[in-house]
Design a protein around this motif. Structure first.
Motif, PDB file in Angstrom:
ATOM      1  N   LYS A   1      16.619   4.265  32.140  1.00  0.00           N
ATOM      2  CA  LYS A   1      17.615   3.526  32.673  1.00  0.00           C
ATOM      3  C   LYS A   1      19.022   3.223  31.960  1.00  0.00           C
ATOM      4  CE  LYS A   1      14.129   1.769  35.266  1.00  0.00           C
ATOM      5  NZ  LYS A   1      13.317   2.903  34.987  1.00  0.00           N
ATOM      6  N   ARG A   2      19.804   2.822  32.567  1.00  0.00           N
ATOM      7  CA  ARG A   2      21.386   2.964  32.245  1.00  0.00           C
ATOM      8  C   ARG A   2      21.434   1.813  30.977  1.00  0.00           C
ATOM      9  NH1 ARG A   2      26.023   4.933  33.087  1.00  0.00           N
ATOM     10  NH2 ARG A   2      25.106   5.770  35.145  1.00  0.00           N
ATOM     11  N   ASP A   3      21.993   2.292  29.886  1.00  0.00           N
ATOM     12  CA  ASP A   3      22.321   1.519  28.750  1.00  0.00           C
ATOM     13  C   ASP A   3      20.971   1.137  27.872  1.00  0.00           C
ATOM     14  OD1 ASP A   3      25.014   1.695  29.056  1.00  0.00           O
ATOM     15  OD2 ASP A   3      24.870   0.028  30.429  1.00  0.00           O
ATOM     16  N   ILE A   4      19.922   1.743  28.298  1.00  0.00           N
ATOM     17  CA  ILE A   4      18.470   1.270  27.659  1.00  0.00           C
ATOM     18  C   ILE A   4      18.173   2.599  26.839  1.00  0.00           C
ATOM     19  CG2 ILE A   4      16.194   0.785  28.179  1.00  0.00           C
ATOM     20  CD1 ILE A   4      18.091  -1.521  28.868  1.00  0.00           C
ATOM     21  N   ALA A   5      17.792   2.194  25.663  1.00  0.00           N
ATOM     22  CA  ALA A   5      17.257   3.302  24.733  1.00  0.00           C
ATOM     23  C   ALA A   5      15.981   3.919  25.166  1.00  0.00           C
ATOM     24  CB  ALA A   5      17.231   2.738  23.462  1.00  0.00           C
ATOM     25  N   MET A   6      15.847   5.163  25.051  1.00  0.00           N
ATOM     26  CA  MET A   6      14.689   5.977  25.472  1.00  0.00           C
ATOM     27  C   MET A   6      14.474   6.592  24.136  1.00  0.00           C
ATOM     28  SD  MET A   6      13.902   9.009  28.260  1.00  0.00           S
ATOM     29  CE  MET A   6      13.116   7.966  29.250  1.00  0.00           C
ATOM     30  N   LEU A   7      13.336   6.530  23.518  1.00  0.00           N
ATOM     31  CA  LEU A   7      12.910   7.032  22.612  1.00  0.00           C
ATOM     32  C   LEU A   7      11.769   8.212  22.729  1.00  0.00           C
ATOM     33  CD1 LEU A   7      12.164   4.101  19.989  1.00  0.00           C
ATOM     34  CD2 LEU A   7      14.400   5.544  20.460  1.00  0.00           C
ATOM     35  N   VAL A   8      11.841   9.402  22.169  1.00  0.00           N
ATOM     36  CA  VAL A   8      10.885  10.393  22.654  1.00  0.00           C
ATOM     37  C   VAL A   8      10.345  11.370  21.470  1.00  0.00           C
ATOM     38  CG1 VAL A   8      11.002  12.661  23.719  1.00  0.00           C
ATOM     39  CG2 VAL A   8      12.693  11.174  24.248  1.00  0.00           C
ATOM     40  N   SER A   9       9.119  11.317  21.478  1.00  0.00           N
ATOM     41  CA  SER A   9       8.227  12.033  20.320  1.00  0.00           C
ATOM     42  C   SER A   9       8.853  13.491  20.406  1.00  0.00           C
ATOM     43  CB  SER A   9       6.935  12.305  20.865  1.00  0.00           C
ATOM     44  OG  SER A   9       6.235  11.021  20.673  1.00  0.00           O
ATOM     45  N   ASP A  10       9.180  13.876  19.027  1.00  0.00           N
ATOM     46  CA  ASP A  10       9.871  15.310  18.826  1.00  0.00           C
ATOM     47  C   ASP A  10       8.576  16.427  19.181  1.00  0.00           C
ATOM     48  OD1 ASP A  10      11.332  17.099  17.750  1.00  0.00           O
ATOM     49  OD2 ASP A  10      10.831  16.790  15.671  1.00  0.00           O
ATOM     50  N   GLN A  11       9.291  17.236  19.856  1.00  0.00           N
ATOM     51  CA  GLN A  11       8.273  18.269  20.595  1.00  0.00           C
ATOM     52  C   GLN A  11       9.096  19.651  20.680  1.00  0.00           C
ATOM     53  OE1 GLN A  11       6.661  16.821  24.353  1.00  0.00           O
ATOM     54  NE2 GLN A  11       7.838  15.167  23.830  1.00  0.00           N
ATOM     55  N   ALA A  12       8.445  20.365  21.581  1.00  0.00           N
ATOM     56  CA  ALA A  12       9.110  21.872  21.914  1.00  0.00           C
ATOM     57  C   ALA A  12      10.573  21.584  22.454  1.00  0.00           C
ATOM     58  CB  ALA A  12       8.641  22.687  22.995  1.00  0.00           C
ATOM     59  N   ARG A  13      11.769  22.083  21.791  1.00  0.00           N
ATOM     60  CA  ARG A  13      13.129  22.114  22.086  1.00  0.00           C
ATOM     61  C   ARG A  13      13.387  22.002  23.632  1.00  0.00           C
ATOM     62  NH1 ARG A  13      16.601  18.917  20.555  1.00  0.00           N
ATOM     63  NH2 ARG A  13      17.929  19.438  22.433  1.00  0.00           N
ATOM     64  N   ASP A  14      12.803  22.957  24.553  1.00  0.00           N
ATOM     65  CA  ASP A  14      13.073  22.899  25.884  1.00  0.00           C
ATOM     66  C   ASP A  14      12.599  21.543  26.505  1.00  0.00           C
ATOM     67  OD1 ASP A  14      10.531  23.639  25.848  1.00  0.00           O
ATOM     68  OD2 ASP A  14      10.363  25.094  27.216  1.00  0.00           O
ATOM     69  N   VAL A  15      11.501  20.968  26.087  1.00  0.00           N
ATOM     70  CA  VAL A  15      11.073  19.686  26.622  1.00  0.00           C
ATOM     71  C   VAL A  15      11.897  18.795  26.433  1.00  0.00           C
ATOM     72  CG1 VAL A  15       9.060  18.021  26.731  1.00  0.00           C
ATOM     73  CG2 VAL A  15       8.659  20.481  26.846  1.00  0.00           C
ATOM     74  N   VAL A  16      12.283  18.679  25.011  1.00  0.00           N
ATOM     75  CA  VAL A  16      13.287  17.553  24.613  1.00  0.00           C
ATOM     76  C   VAL A  16      14.760  17.762  25.341  1.00  0.00           C
ATOM     77  CG1 VAL A  16      14.640  16.468  22.794  1.00  0.00           C
ATOM     78  CG2 VAL A  16      12.371  17.134  22.282  1.00  0.00           C
ATOM     79  N   ALA A  17      15.059  18.772  25.846  1.00  0.00           N
ATOM     80  CA  ALA A  17      16.302  19.151  26.294  1.00  0.00           C
ATOM     81  C   ALA A  17      16.354  18.744  27.656  1.00  0.00           C
ATOM     82  CB  ALA A  17      16.691  20.536  26.220  1.00  0.00           C
TER      83      ALA A  17
ATOM     84  N   ASN B   1       2.023   9.750  17.437  1.00  0.00           N
ATOM     85  CA  ASN B   1       2.132   8.580  18.319  1.00  0.00           C
ATOM     86  C   ASN B   1       2.420   7.224  17.518  1.00  0.00           C
ATOM     87  OD1 ASN B   1       1.024  10.019  20.631  1.00  0.00           O
ATOM     88  ND2 ASN B   1      -1.077   9.686  20.219  1.00  0.00           N
ATOM     89  N   ALA B   2       2.040   7.531  16.345  1.00  0.00           N
ATOM     90  CA  ALA B   2       2.109   6.292  15.433  1.00  0.00           C
ATOM     91  C   ALA B   2       3.769   6.222  15.145  1.00  0.00           C
ATOM     92  CB  ALA B   2       1.388   6.046  14.294  1.00  0.00           C
ATOM     93  N   GLY B   3       4.470   7.420  14.916  1.00  0.00           N
ATOM     94  CA  GLY B   3       5.727   7.469  14.615  1.00  0.00           C
ATOM     95  C   GLY B   3       6.768   6.822  15.860  1.00  0.00           C
ATOM     96  N   LEU B   4       6.256   7.158  16.940  1.00  0.00           N
ATOM     97  CA  LEU B   4       6.967   6.758  18.025  1.00  0.00           C
ATOM     98  C   LEU B   4       6.712   5.112  18.365  1.00  0.00           C
ATOM     99  CD1 LEU B   4       8.543   7.349  20.627  1.00  0.00           C
ATOM    100  CD2 LEU B   4       6.567   7.853  21.880  1.00  0.00           C
ATOM    101  N   ALA B   5       5.458   4.682  18.049  1.00  0.00           N
ATOM    102  CA  ALA B   5       5.182   3.371  18.153  1.00  0.00           C
ATOM    103  C   ALA B   5       6.144   2.422  17.290  1.00  0.00           C
ATOM    104  CB  ALA B   5       3.886   2.881  17.999  1.00  0.00           C
ATOM    105  N   TYR B   6       6.145   2.771  15.941  1.00  0.00           N
ATOM    106  CA  TYR B   6       7.022   2.344  14.945  1.00  0.00           C
ATOM    107  C   TYR B   6       8.309   2.324  15.205  1.00  0.00           C
ATOM    108  CZ  TYR B   6       8.794   1.288  10.104  1.00  0.00           C
ATOM    109  OH  TYR B   6       9.158   0.666   9.180  1.00  0.00           O
ATOM    110  N   ALA B   7       8.841   3.337  15.752  1.00  0.00           N
ATOM    111  CA  ALA B   7      10.425   3.052  16.303  1.00  0.00           C
ATOM    112  C   ALA B   7      10.518   2.145  17.403  1.00  0.00           C
ATOM    113  CB  ALA B   7      10.669   4.669  16.576  1.00  0.00           C
TER     114      ALA B   7
END
Length: 358
Positions: free
Chosen positions: A185-201, A258-264
């Motif tokens: 959503k516009r102006d809303i933070a989206m947090l993403v688990s670190d994973q394969a570069r093409d997926v994050v891209a 999962n816990a790293g993402l939940a913590y963030a």
């Protein structure tokens, strides 16, 4: 529910529209409610459970909407870890039925309501009626076209991406990632688990197009060693911000991610006005209960149950079984719906299985 929304009578691509129409009839309960919206292929239920447990530990009345259930459909609707009571569920169902019947012949519906669309509207209606301080909402399938994508969240998140539902979401990991990132959503933070570069891209591409700020989150540090008590695991992890250990009531190296993402997510909520201090995160993460995630239900002989439904998830379970519980082989009771990667899942289990009961 078996149709999962993509059938001729309930076109998947119109699920958000149908859900919005139903919610409008119910008074738009989703509006004004603080919401965390979580998508992904693996771990999204665990992330939801961790965030909800931390928010509850911080004193917030916390709604949790997840799926599927294990024993009762009512498990999908929880406030402070308690499923909706039978009587309340009957009242909620009747209220929704009246709204559905009033819309029965509406030409704007684009098909009939699916079970998931109905339950999503019911969950939001119930949370609003109980004035929750925070609602944690798990995406059902995909993201962009999912019935839950009617909410205006405080924060969105995407867990690990795996090949799943390729007939609906796409044949590659980046294609699936783009569908999942459709909750941005516009102006809303989206947090993403670190994973394969093409997926994050791929996620960053969708996030940027929608005007969201995308941030990649690393897993917590852990040696993966878990202690088991009454079937529940407790694993110790650490976050660079903390000067003390962080207990997690789940097992497996994958739960550190999962816990790293939940913590963030919890820290972002804290900074934006939903106070979840460090001590609440520690209490909540340590007390989280999330059944059927490498759950030891019997000791002699050991019986472990898990809801893994991808090849990667099966491999994660086997890693924990062999490294943490020192179980290197045994009989496997296996079941899956036909749209799952059954061949690959069975092949992954083969080195462990002394026999298959299918």
């Amino acid at each position: 529910e078996r149709g999962m929304g993509y059938n001729a009578k309930a076109p998947f691509e119109h699920g958000v529209r149908r859900t919005k129409i139903l919610l409008s009839r119910l008074g738009d309960p989703q509006n004004g409610m603080p919401i965390v919206h979580i998508a992904g292929s693996k771990g999204k239920g665990s992330v939801c459970a961790l965030v909800a447990a931390a928010a509850q530990a911080a004193g917030h009345r916390t709604g949790l909407y997840t799926q599927p259930h294990l024993h009762s459909f009512r498990e999908r609707f929880q406030i402070n870890r308690q499923p909706i009571a039978t009587e309340s569920f009957v009242e909620l169902t009747n209220r929704t039925r009246i709204a559905v019947e009033a819309l029965q012949n509406s030409p704007s519906l684009d098909g009939t309501f699916t079970t998931f669309e109905l339950s999503t509207a019911m969950a939001l209606d119930w949370f609003q009626s109980k004035a929750v301080d925070l609602a944690v909402i798990e995406v059902g399938l995909g993201g962009r076209l999912d019935a839950t994508n009617v909410v205006s969240p405080k924060i969105t998140a995407v867990t690990n991406i795996a090949l799943e539902h390729i007939n609906v979401l796409g044949p590659t990991l980046p294609a699936i990632a783009r569908e999942k990132a459709g909750i941005a959503k516009r102006d809303i933070a989206m947090l993403v688990s670190d994973q394969a570069r093409d997926v994050v891209a791929a996620i960053e591409e969708i996030g940027k197009a929608k005007g969201a700020t995308v941030k990649t989150v690393a897993p917590l540090e852990t040696d993966g060693v878990a202690a088991w008590s009454e079937g529940r695991a407790t694993m110790t992890a650490r976050h660079p911000e903390l000067d003390k250990d962080l207990p997690i009531g789940l097992a497996g190296f994958h739960q550190a991610q999962n816990a790293g993402l939940a913590y963030a997510i919890c820290r972002d909520l804290h900074r934006s006005g939903t106070a979840i201090p460090h001590n609440a995160i520690q209490t909540g993460f340590g007390s989280v209960k999330w059944p059927a995630r490498i759950e030891l239900v019997h000791n002699n002989p050991p019986v472990v149950i898990d809801g893994a439904h991808t090849i990667e998830a099966i491999e994660a379970v086997l890693t924990t079984l062999t490294r943490q519980l020192q179980h290197t082989h045994g009989p496997v009771i296996f079941g899956a719906l036909r749209d799952k990667p059954i061949q690959g899942m069975v092949e992954a289990l083969h080195p462990y299985a002394t026999e298959f009961i299918v």
